[in-house]
Design a protein around this motif. Structure first.
Motif, short mmCIF file in Angstrom:
data_model
loop_
_atom_site.label_atom_id
_atom_site.label_comp_id
_atom_site.label_asym_id
_atom_site.label_seq_id
_atom_site.Cartn_x
_atom_site.Cartn_y
_atom_site.Cartn_z
N LYS A 1 43.73 73.63 41.89
CA LYS A 1 45.18 73.85 42.07
C LYS A 1 45.95 72.54 42.00
CE LYS A 1 44.63 78.10 44.71
NZ LYS A 1 44.81 78.78 46.00
N GLY A 2 45.31 71.42 42.38
CA GLY A 2 45.97 70.12 42.33
C GLY A 2 46.24 69.58 43.72
N ALA A 3 45.78 68.37 43.96
CA ALA A 3 45.83 67.80 45.32
C ALA A 3 46.94 66.77 45.50
CB ALA A 3 44.48 67.16 45.64
N LYS B 1 53.72 77.26 46.31
CA LYS B 1 52.30 77.66 46.32
C LYS B 1 52.05 78.96 45.56
CE LYS B 1 48.41 78.74 49.36
NZ LYS B 1 47.48 78.67 48.24
N SER C 1 37.71 75.90 43.56
CA SER C 1 38.62 76.49 44.57
C SER C 1 37.83 77.16 45.68
CB SER C 1 39.52 77.54 43.90
OG SER C 1 40.36 78.14 44.85
N HIS C 2 38.40 77.10 46.89
CA HIS C 2 37.80 77.82 48.02
C HIS C 2 38.45 79.19 48.20
CE1 HIS C 2 37.74 73.43 48.89
NE2 HIS C 2 36.46 73.73 48.90
N ASP C 3 39.40 79.49 47.35
CA ASP C 3 40.26 80.66 47.54
C ASP C 3 39.53 81.95 47.08
OD1 ASP C 3 42.26 82.54 47.54
OD2 ASP C 3 43.77 81.18 46.69
N ASP D 1 37.13 63.36 37.68
CA ASP D 1 38.19 63.93 38.53
C ASP D 1 39.54 63.62 37.89
OD1 ASP D 1 36.22 64.62 40.32
OD2 ASP D 1 36.81 63.20 41.87
N MET D 2 40.55 64.40 38.27
CA MET D 2 41.90 64.11 37.77
C MET D 2 42.76 63.62 38.94
SD MET D 2 43.56 63.95 34.96
CE MET D 2 43.06 65.06 33.63
N GLN E 1 44.59 70.36 36.57
CA GLN E 1 45.30 70.82 37.77
C GLN E 1 46.36 71.88 37.43
OE1 GLN E 1 46.29 66.82 37.75
NE2 GLN E 1 45.24 66.27 39.63
N ARG F 1 44.00 70.69 56.55
CA ARG F 1 43.71 71.96 57.22
C ARG F 1 43.13 71.67 58.60
NH1 ARG F 1 43.20 77.13 54.86
NH2 ARG F 1 41.89 78.43 56.16
N ARG G 1 36.93 71.86 34.86
CA ARG G 1 37.05 72.33 36.25
C ARG G 1 38.54 72.56 36.54
NH1 ARG G 1 36.57 67.60 39.99
NH2 ARG G 1 34.35 67.69 39.63
N VAL H 1 33.20 72.87 53.46
CA VAL H 1 34.24 73.92 53.38
C VAL H 1 33.59 75.22 52.87
CG1 VAL H 1 36.44 74.60 52.37
CG2 VAL H 1 36.02 72.20 52.91
N CYS I 1 38.34 67.62 35.13
CA CYS I 1 39.15 68.42 36.05
C CYS I 1 40.59 68.50 35.53
CB CYS I 1 39.14 67.75 37.42
SG CYS I 1 40.09 68.66 38.64
N ASN J 1 39.68 72.62 59.75
CA ASN J 1 38.51 71.83 59.37
C ASN J 1 37.94 71.06 60.56
OD1 ASN J 1 38.34 72.57 56.71
ND2 ASN J 1 39.56 70.87 55.94
P1 FAD Z 1 44.03 76.71 49.03
O1 FAD Z 1 45.15 77.13 48.14
O2 FAD Z 1 44.18 75.45 49.82
O3 FAD Z 1 43.71 77.90 50.04
C1 FAD Z 1 43.61 79.22 49.57
C2 FAD Z 1 42.64 80.01 50.42
O4 FAD Z 1 41.30 79.46 50.30
C3 FAD Z 1 42.93 79.98 51.90
O5 FAD Z 1 43.91 80.91 52.26
C4 FAD Z 1 41.56 80.29 52.48
O6 FAD Z 1 41.29 81.68 52.35
C5 FAD Z 1 40.62 79.54 51.55
N1 FAD Z 1 40.37 78.17 52.07
C6 FAD Z 1 40.89 77.02 51.61
N2 FAD Z 1 40.45 75.97 52.33
C7 FAD Z 1 39.66 76.48 53.29
C8 FAD Z 1 38.92 75.90 54.37
N3 FAD Z 1 38.93 74.59 54.62
N4 FAD Z 1 38.20 76.72 55.16
C9 FAD Z 1 38.20 78.06 54.95
N5 FAD Z 1 38.88 78.65 53.94
C10 FAD Z 1 39.61 77.89 53.13
N6 FAD Z 1 42.24 68.12 43.14
C11 FAD Z 1 42.71 67.24 42.24
O7 FAD Z 1 43.94 67.05 42.14
N7 FAD Z 1 41.85 66.54 41.42
C12 FAD Z 1 40.50 66.74 41.44
O8 FAD Z 1 39.76 66.09 40.67
C13 FAD Z 1 39.99 67.70 42.35
N8 FAD Z 1 38.67 67.98 42.39
C14 FAD Z 1 38.23 69.00 43.19
C15 FAD Z 1 36.89 69.37 43.14
C16 FAD Z 1 36.44 70.46 43.87
C17 FAD Z 1 35.01 70.88 43.77
C18 FAD Z 1 37.35 71.18 44.72
C19 FAD Z 1 36.90 72.36 45.51
C20 FAD Z 1 38.66 70.78 44.81
C21 FAD Z 1 39.12 69.70 44.06
N9 FAD Z 1 40.45 69.29 44.12
C22 FAD Z 1 40.91 68.36 43.22
C23 FAD Z 1 41.35 69.80 45.21
C24 FAD Z 1 42.19 70.99 44.75
O9 FAD Z 1 43.17 70.57 43.85
C25 FAD Z 1 42.88 71.66 45.96
O10 FAD Z 1 43.75 70.75 46.55
C26 FAD Z 1 41.95 72.19 47.03
O11 FAD Z 1 40.78 72.72 46.50
C27 FAD Z 1 42.66 73.29 47.85
O12 FAD Z 1 42.94 74.43 47.07
P2 FAD Z 1 42.05 75.77 47.13
O13 FAD Z 1 42.16 76.43 45.80
O14 FAD Z 1 40.65 75.41 47.51
O15 FAD Z 1 42.63 76.67 48.26
#
Ligand code: FAD
Length: 276
Positions: free
Chosen positions: A158-160, A172, A198-200, A104-105, A134, A262, A155, A226, A132, A265
């Motif tokens: 977007k970055g957390a 954003k 990403s869940h996007d 992970d990053m 970001q 969120r 991987r 998610v 990973c 959730n």
């Molecule tokens: P967002 O930009 O948050 O949302 C965009 C769209 O996605 C939303 O409009 C919606 O349509 C959909 N969506 C998002 N969340 C939901 C939800 N809960 N329910 C329904 N729809 C939703 N970050 C790091 O900095 N370091 C890491 O090592 C790291 N590892 C990760 C590993 C995995 C497998 C994943 C999935 C994420 C990881 N992250 C990590 C987190 C990442 O950086 C984001 O903060 C996080 O994934 C939110 O961005 P997003 O692209 O999912 O969507």
């Protein structure tokens, strides 16, 4: 014991419960990426204990023929204590594991040390690793150029972390646009495989288009709890899907993070509990 509402996001407190969750989702065509919860250790003993648990977890994945791998956090392996501690613990896990070891990053102050350790071990394992990166960090385009020459997967997320504006895009829509550009670069330049973390839906359909254009192998990676129905739907369309599965006794702060991120959730988790 983890209350039912948090159970949607965390696969129990033990390696056994986490593995049993992996076996359940394997039945639905989804693979697992297991992460033992823990971060920012200041005592080397904590980092050593988690290292040992990852080694045992990787052995369990292999011996049970589960479709899964592991993902470790640098600060869990001691990066805050010292780069040498992190490198040594990561090396022990990589030596012992048959499965892929993802790294992970964390925040931008750890990026260089994490990249250096990853480069060393991914070369040694001929790419049985993944890192990973970001999209919110301004440096990531250059980091991807460095990673393109290495074996292993990447991987893209977007970055957390809440990073300072000197090093990170804060808006954003900029992060979303940069994510798409970096994804395109990765599909064009990488052959080890890409994790779309990403869940996007917009990013996932962009990845599908890029795959059609460049043919580069990829997988979608989403968190446990998610968009799980989307995970199953993608898997049913023969797109490799990995679910990132946190487990362990330190589940409370992880659960709060998901809730803060969120509010839906909580509603989702509550609905799942009420209708089960
Ligand atoms: P967002 O930009 O948050 O949302 C965009 C769209 O996605 C939303 O409009 C919606 O349509 C959909 N969506 C998002 N969340 C939901 C939800 N809960 N329910 C329904 N729809 C939703 N970050 C790091 O900095 N370091 C890491 O090592 C790291 N590892 C990760 C590993 C995995 C497998 C994943 C999935 C994420 C990881 N992250 C990590 C987190 C990442 O950086 C984001 O903060 C996080 O994934 C939110 O961005 P997003 O692209 O999912 O969507």
């Amino acid at each position: 014991m983890i209350p039912p509402i948090a159970n949607n996001f965390v696969a129990g407190e033990t390696p056994r419960s986490a593995l049993s969750h992996v076996e359940d989702i394997n039945q639905q065509g989804v693979a697992g990426i297991l992460n033992l919860l823990g971060e920012h250790y200041e005592d080397p003993e904590n980092a050593r204990e988690d290292t040992q648990e990852y080694i045992e977890l990787a052995e369990m994945i292999s011996s049970r023929d589960a479709v899964g791998c592991i993902s470790v956090k640098p600060s869990q392996l001691g990066i805050d204590i010292g780069a040498d501690v992190f490198e040594e613990n990561l090396g022990r896990i990589v030596d012992a594991a048959d499965c892929r070891v993802w790294v992970d990053m964390e925040d931008y102050t750890t990026t260089d040390t994490t990249l250096d350790a990853y480069e060393k071990y991914t070369r040694q394992t001929d790419g049985n690793m993944g890192l990973c990166v970001q999209a919110n960090l301004k440096r990531t385009g250059e980091d991807l150029e460095r990673l393109a020459d290495l074996p292993g997967k990447v991987r893209l997320v977007k970055g957390a972390y809440d990073e300072p504006p000197e090093v990170a895009h804060k808006d954003k829509s900029t992060v979303d646009a940069v994510y798409k550009d970096l994804l395109e670069y990765a599909f064009r330049e990488f052959d080890g495989g890409i994790g779309v973390g990403s869940h996007d839906p917009e990013m996932i359909s962009h990845a599908r288009e890029l795959h059609d254009e460049y043919g580069t192998p990829y997988e979608v990676q989403m968190l446990m709890g998610v968009r799980e129905s989307a995970q199953r739907e993608l898997a049913a369309q023969d797109i490799p899907v990995y679910q990132y599965i946190p487990y362990g006794s330190k589940w409370l702060s992880y659960f709060y993070r998901r809730v803060r991120e969120r509010k839906e959730n909580v509603a989702f988790a509550a609905r799942a509990v009420l209708t089960s």
